[in-house]
Design an enzyme around this catalytic site. Structure first.
Site, PDB file in Angstrom:
ATOM      1  N   HIS A  32       0.746  -1.157   0.015  1.00 38.66           N
ATOM      2  CA  HIS A  32      -0.230   0.004   0.117  1.00 38.66           C
ATOM      3  C   HIS A  32       0.983   1.128   0.247  1.00 38.66           C
ATOM      4  CE1 HIS A  32      -3.008   2.828   1.023  1.00 38.66           C
ATOM      5  NE2 HIS A  32      -3.905   2.167   1.770  1.00 38.66           N
ATOM      6  N   GLU A  36      -0.897   1.755  -5.290  1.00 34.11           N
ATOM      7  CA  GLU A  36      -0.683   0.371  -4.608  1.00 34.11           C
ATOM      8  C   GLU A  36      -0.713  -0.878  -5.742  1.00 34.11           C
ATOM      9  OE1 GLU A  36      -3.709   0.197  -1.570  1.00 34.11           O
ATOM     10  OE2 GLU A  36      -3.804   2.543  -1.815  1.00 34.11           O
TER      11      GLU A  36
END
Length: 311
Positions: free
Chosen positions: A185, A285
């Site tokens: 992320h 991400e």
């Protein structure tokens, strides 16, 4: 930190790189613009001729990566409090064994259970190319089974050189098939989010999380003129963050889902660890989620690799 890990770090300080084990309160100070903290959450500060990086042992989360002579690729909220068991806003959280809201049980913690627990530093080495490799391990324990009733082993190798490379392996150690979704992320540091664009997704379909996951097609480069939360399934390939004269490249294998996110002013205002800082980052991400979610048979392993570079 156990004695074995401390010994590994001592040995590495004798080579042409240094790795320091320090509490968060000594690494992220008010002098550097962070909120006052007395946190003893353990951090690794890695310094070599090629780069400087900071990694939290909680979540094996890379929080900072500065290639030599360049600015930090990653953004980290100055409002982070670095408390045990709490998510750290910024860097590269490792979200697993599920990404986002759990699709089977929505009341479970968002983004899985591994990002807020300590990982074990299992190995450190440095080759003739001066790249530092750190291997972190997370093994689910009995307390985790209430949230995720499958035993699994996660291994993350972080390679620090001119580029940053993360290699993730997740193994189903149980006796039945295990659902798995994950994401690396990444929060990227930018000058002004309104001036940033993302290349490498033109013409692809996406799910818009701001519109109930309705499906649309991305036309041209993506820009951030409002809250953006888009999921590109089976995208793979390479994406580029264009931030003025700087270009950050994101590429990988085995992580075909691309999620692009920035909360915009309204949502960020309700987030205690973001606020006006939303203008200083974008998330691009890489993972396997939504339609790309995996199912691992007993004993099966999933592998993914993501590489970040700046030019």
């Amino acid at each position: 930190m156990d004695a074995d890990t401390a010994a590994i770090i001592d040995v590495l300080e004798l080579q042409n790189a240094q790795i320091y084990l320090r509490p968060a309160s000594a690494v992220f100070t008010q002098q550097d613009g962070f909120s006052e903290s007395n946190s003893d959450l353990p951090m690794l500060e890695c310094v070599s001729a090629k780069c400087r990086a900071i990694i939290s042992l909680q979540g094996a989360q890379v929080l900072s990566f500065c290639p030599a002579g360049k600015s930090d690729l990653l953004w980290l909220s100055s409002r982070s409090n670095f408390q045990s068991g709490q998510a750290i806003r910024g860097g590269i959280p490792v979200c697993l064994p599920w990404f986002g809201v759990n699709r089977r049980q929505a009341d479970l913690p968002k983004h899985g259970l591994a990002r807020t627990q300590l990982w074990t530093l299992d190995d450190v080495c440095q080759g003739d190319d001066e790249i530092i490799k750190l291997r972190f391990v997370f093994c689910s324990v009995s307390d985790d089974l209430a949230l995720f009733p499958y035993s699994f082993l996660a291994e993350l190798t972080v390679e620090l050189g001119d580029k940053l490379r993360l290699s993730l392996r997740v193994t189903n150690e149980g006796q039945e098939a295990m659902p798995l979704s994950f994401a690396l992320h990444s929060y990227f540091s930018v000058g002004e989010v309104q001036s940033v664009s993302i290349d490498g997704i033109d013409g692809r379909e996406y799910l818009d999380n701001c519109q109930g996951l309705a499906r649309f097609v991305q036309h041209d480069s993506l820009v951030f003129d409002r809250e953006i939360d888009r999921v590109f399934e089976s995208a793979a390939g390479k994406q580029a963050i264009i931030d003025g004269d700087r270009k950050i490249t994101v590429e990988g294998e085995g992580c075909d889902t691309v999620v692009i996110w920035n909360p915009g002013a309204e949502l960020a205002g309700a987030m205690s660890d973001v606020g006006s800082q939303y203008q200083r980052y974008v998330c691009v991400e890489r993972g396997m989620a939504f339609a790309d979610e995996l199912e691992l048979a007993a004993g099966e392993m999933a592998a993914a690799e993501m590489q970040l570079s700046s030019g």
